[in-house]
Design an enzyme around this catalytic site. Sequence first.
Site, short mmCIF file in Angstrom:
data_model
loop_
_atom_site.label_atom_id
_atom_site.label_comp_id
_atom_site.label_asym_id
_atom_site.label_seq_id
_atom_site.Cartn_x
_atom_site.Cartn_y
_atom_site.Cartn_z
N HIS A 128 1.51 -12.29 -6.54
CA HIS A 128 0.32 -12.52 -5.72
C HIS A 128 -0.30 -11.22 -5.23
CE1 HIS A 128 1.60 -16.71 -5.45
NE2 HIS A 128 0.45 -17.00 -4.92
N PHE A 173 -3.86 -13.03 -10.76
CA PHE A 173 -4.36 -14.13 -11.60
C PHE A 173 -5.54 -13.68 -12.46
CE2 PHE A 173 -3.31 -17.11 -7.73
CZ PHE A 173 -2.00 -16.68 -7.75
N LEU A 223 -7.20 -25.96 -13.03
CA LEU A 223 -6.42 -24.74 -12.82
C LEU A 223 -6.43 -23.92 -14.11
CD1 LEU A 223 -2.82 -24.94 -11.27
CD2 LEU A 223 -3.96 -22.90 -12.10
N ALA A 224 -7.39 -23.04 -14.27
CA ALA A 224 -7.52 -22.30 -15.51
C ALA A 224 -8.49 -21.14 -15.30
CB ALA A 224 -8.01 -23.22 -16.63
N GLU A 225 -7.94 -20.00 -14.92
CA GLU A 225 -8.77 -18.85 -14.54
C GLU A 225 -9.67 -18.38 -15.67
OE1 GLU A 225 -5.59 -19.24 -13.94
OE2 GLU A 225 -5.62 -19.41 -11.77
N PHE A 275 -5.98 -14.82 -6.24
CA PHE A 275 -5.20 -13.58 -6.06
C PHE A 275 -5.34 -12.67 -7.29
CE2 PHE A 275 -3.40 -16.55 -3.09
CZ PHE A 275 -3.30 -15.77 -1.94
N GLU A 335 -10.54 -22.89 -8.06
CA GLU A 335 -9.47 -23.83 -7.74
C GLU A 335 -9.42 -24.06 -6.23
OE1 GLU A 335 -6.26 -21.56 -9.33
OE2 GLU A 335 -7.16 -21.54 -11.33
#
Lengths: 316, 316, 322, 322
Positions: free
Chosen positions: C123, C80, C52-54, C77, C29
């Site tokens: 975070h 995530f 946006l999709a880990e 981070f 991202e």
Amino acid sequence: MDTRERVRALERMMLIRAYEETVIALHAEQRAAGTCTAVGQEAAAVGVVSALSADDQILTNHRSAGHLLARGADPGRMLAEVMGRRDGYCGGKSGSLHIAAKELGVVLTSTIVGGELSLVTGVALSRSMLGGEGIVACFFGDGAACEGRFHESLNLAAVWNLPILYVCENNQWQAFVHRRETTLADGVAPQAAAYGMDWRTVDGNDVDAVRAAAERAVATIRETRKPFLLEVQTYRLRGHFEPDDQSYVDPQELERWRARDPILLARNRLITEGHLSDAAAQEMEAAVKGRMEQAAAFAEASPFPGFEALTTDVYA
Amino acid sequence: MDTRERVRALERMMLIRAYEETVIALHAEQRAAGTCTAVGQEAAAVGVVSALSADDQILTNHRSAGHLLARGADPGRMLAEVMGRRDGYCGGKSGSLHIAAKELGVVLTSTIVGGELSLVTGVALSRSMLGGEGIVACFFGDGAACEGRFHESLNLAAVWNLPILYVCENNQWQAFVHRRETTLADGVAPQAAAYGMDWRTVDGNDVDAVRAAAERAVATIRETRKPFLLEVQTYRLRGHFEPDDQSYVDPQELERWRARDPILLARNRLITEGHLSDAAAQEMEAAVKGRMEQAAAFAEASPFPGFEALTTDVYA
Amino acid sequence: MQTMTVTDAVSAALAEEMRRDDRVLIFGEGVATKRKDLLAEFGAARVRNTPLAEGIIAGTAAGAAATGLRPVVDLLFAPFLCYAMDEIVNSAGKLRYMSGGQFAFPMVVLAMTGGGWGVGAQHNHNVEAWFVHSPGLKVVMPSTAADYKGLLKAAIRDENPVLFFTDIALGYAPGAVPEGEVVVPLGKAAVRREGADVTLVSYAKSVHACLQAADRLAAQGMAAEVIDLRTLKPLDEETILRSARKTGRVVVVHEASRMCGVGAEIAALVAEKAFGDLRAPVMRLTGPDAPAPASFPLEQAFAPSADAVVETVGRLVGLVPA
Amino acid sequence: MQTMTVTDAVSAALAEEMRRDDRVLIFGEGVATKRKDLLAEFGAARVRNTPLAEGIIAGTAAGAAATGLRPVVDLLFAPFLCYAMDEIVNSAGKLRYMSGGQFAFPMVVLAMTGGGWGVGAQHNHNVEAWFVHSPGLKVVMPSTAADYKGLLKAAIRDENPVLFFTDIALGYAPGAVPEGEVVVPLGKAAVRREGADVTLVSYAKSVHACLQAADRLAAQGMAAEVIDLRTLKPLDEETILRSARKTGRVVVVHEASRMCGVGAEIAALVAEKAFGDLRAPVMRLTGPDAPAPASFPLEQAFAPSADAVVETVGRLVGLVPA
Ligand SMILES: Cc1ncc(C[n+]2csc(CCOP(=O)(O)OP(=O)(O)O)c2C)c(N)n1
Ligand SMILES: Cc1ncc(C[n+]2csc(CCOP(=O)(O)OP(=O)(O)O)c2C)c(N)n1
Ligand SMILES: [Mg+2]
Ligand SMILES: [Mg+2]
């Protein structure tokens, strides 16, 4: 909305803007940690939140200041939280990005993108099993709609008939990535149809339009006890996080949206329609700034938590 | 498909059925661990896999035996794997639920529902960056389409133009839960539209129809290098896992689908059209059963891996 | 030698490895937005922004790694990583074994963690021990700019999935980095300071707390040996045990929480394999068993300080006089 | 006393707690299909099937727990927890703290793990240590039918998120369960057998390996004390340390892998707090640092056996004669 309410909505938007400018200033002076602002998105917050009732609940994301303030949160306690002080809503433990305020029905500010989507179904399940008329509003971004949880949440809410107002604040950005790089779809809301859910898209910079759409959506949910997805098309006028030079933003796109600043639009419309004088508007602006000075003074006077707070509230 | 190919497809379906019946019998005699069969879904496997080229790749899920056999896997080595023997495709480490066979282009059988969806984008990325004509087929269930990864995978594949044939084998069940309890949507495929992806739904018990649809989809992907979602409507005729008494299944629904057994349909059609005699069909059936006896004997003759295998192949 | 920050050392490592091997690519991202230099040099196919999709980012890396590419993914981070646990643990970590060695997963997952930014527990959460506990993965968490560069280069060249953690507090820390090729092998700890009286074992920013403590202890006449683990898995047992046997006293220091942390592993290792040489209990100095607070003074107090190290060593020596 | 299997003990606990408190509900993939008795008694609102999506199941539980319900969710097998790590760790575990104590998360997450079913590493992975390492969570993993019942009831009544693991191998194991109300408090270990020569610390099925080993050791004249942890977090340090101080020899036994496992925590605890009383190195006997194999003989060899315990104790005693 009647005229009085429309003026009040403008004032709320000004309050939110003033609050965020205060946070930006505090951060620039290194008196507060960095944060995410939602400058330019005030109409979405005020339009939707003002359509809710007192016993409705809210879950939101990292750009939650507007939602909290629209709900009546005390800017002093919010700033205290942002500055890590004891009188913050969460005693300084949350900081700017996770303010929850149970007394206001704000169950969660999630900074995990998608966290609000994964918890809202449970909050709504409590509403439907424990009785009452309340519904739950869930604010999330267009970026969150890329996370799988978006899909899981909507599907479950539809299958279980949960009274949720999903509010996608589509501000065209996902941190440093423009929305067009992340999807081929035009908007987020039409995806609701795949889950058998009702939806609508609205101009998110027009507070009257947002309010009207939110009122209709809320009424539908109260009646059907089914979820509804409202997509609010708006724009993030500042960077992702303070500081951020926005060097990656197309200046023309930014200019186009600046010209549609929701506060400007509402103010001009009220003046043109003869409901507000320029002087009165300026007075309102001065008043909210004064309130922010008081709020900042309150926050700064609040002590830091003691070290024992490091390990309190971990377990119930 | 010409007639020869259609007869061959029937034979492949018979082979798959015979294989799964062998596994069921081995399990009943406690000679193999439990497993998931795809009895009733053979047309989906054969119809799609036979439309692929040798250098295409496959990722699949826990009901992968049909996909592997349709691809030409050796039933002896498959049974050896199911029985945890050294000559299994994965040396006995995978067991029945995760057979990968690099030499066949079968990169993954994932038993984590959705694992195939999360890896396929990377496999397709390799295809598109390292050159060649190959595409990647990804088999997954209607249940997997409830996982967020489905949404994340399709969206990324669409945005990055990845050459993927997504094949949703909608067998109406998600373990012990009927599909209708898990979604309000009629089918899975229309969701592809939300990602700007082409899609189609086909009768999954008609091997000719599946093959034709798959051929068209594959041709489209080869030409456009874009993903495509093919939904194959079929039914899981046995339980979720061996053993499973199916007490939770509506007997009428089961009967309706049993009457549409894909092997029965294909066989009857070839006989009716005069391409096959009943005797020839019985001969084919006897032949695949004989092959399975040999395969089982091969598997059972294969030794268990030595204890040193506990810790080999962990790191490269 | 040149001086550069940890952030620049990471960038240099990425650029060098992408230049060396065109199978290396990076995505995540904002990666293409933030790494304009890499984008300019290597093009949009090898430097990519993602939705946006880990989960799918990590899964895509695993699939690509299994089939000929060598992806580096930035998951931003550490908390995530929770969205990508299946892809990292169940796929990247296990599928080599489960396939009987048919596939390898040469990939690197980047994530930042630790205090210093004041934005709280979503975070900042040191979860490196999870990955040390899981099979098939390697875990790296350096403390110096030179090691950030050298270990990242080694991680990219490794045939296995490597979790590469950056301690936020070190991001802007400048350090000396050798000119030319720097590759630091995975699995080798560094003895940052030699000493015979007590061994301080740590990693990431806590190494600096230990070095400061060692200075103060030296003033009190105690010679502390400071070991920087650098790689948490595979763990350099030999270097740890050699030092433990020499000094007979071990304190492990890290910001991650105590229970089942890396400190527990090292204490257990020492208590088993250097038992006969121990002159004092093995001590752990760690972050509390609590989420990381946002409030600045609390966040600062969360990680073990040099003071706390000095105090612990003092107690240790008082406890069991040499 | 009555005899029932672990599976039945779990069912009995669920039924009793749902009867006692109508805020308790249960949901998950197939829960309503498989728990027909609960469905019949408590209705479709409180016993629910879900779509196949672990993340939202766990998230729904957290949201419901924060706002007045007391959910129990069945996530089936431990590796599937990987899809729900964010909801468990970042939400359920942290949000009480992050909200300054405004919300509580009384919820229970059920998951099975361990060898015995022969289906490999995507169903069998002992990850309990991850949750022990994470703040705000409790972790339970019993070994007897009575404890499955009593601890599940306590877990449902607890105001915090509890991970409740069932060892697959124990599912059909019958055991004596007291009649009437059985609530076993979280955080208390059980001394299953007393002895003065060596302490065997374990949990779940490994307790049974330790008890068998203790029998054989007794025949050799060694009195082993066997501690069943039952709850892994909070950990009953007192019971462990009391025994360690008494016997001076500790062996920790579990199926989960070694590095940063629960055994590491216990060894570290003992090496710090019972150091002066130790007569021998603290030993760990664990599963290998590898994914769980499917092949039956390998799967059986994965978990520590009674033989291995006896052998380890033998080495321990040989190493450092009393
Ligand atoms: C799970 C997770 N991934 C990444 C981030 C980093 N991050 C914070 S905000 C953000 C962008 C979110 O985009 P959107 O949902 O559209 O909300 P917006 O910021 O535009 O309001 C990102 C990537 C995060 N906080 N959580
Ligand atoms: C992540 C995950 N959750 C749950 C399971 C248990 N499980 C195995 S198969 C299955 C049903 C899958 O349904 P679907 O995707 O439709 O495939 P089908 O079994 O119908 O072929 C479930 C719930 C699993 N293996 N992985
Ligand atoms: Mg956005
Ligand atoms: Mg299905």
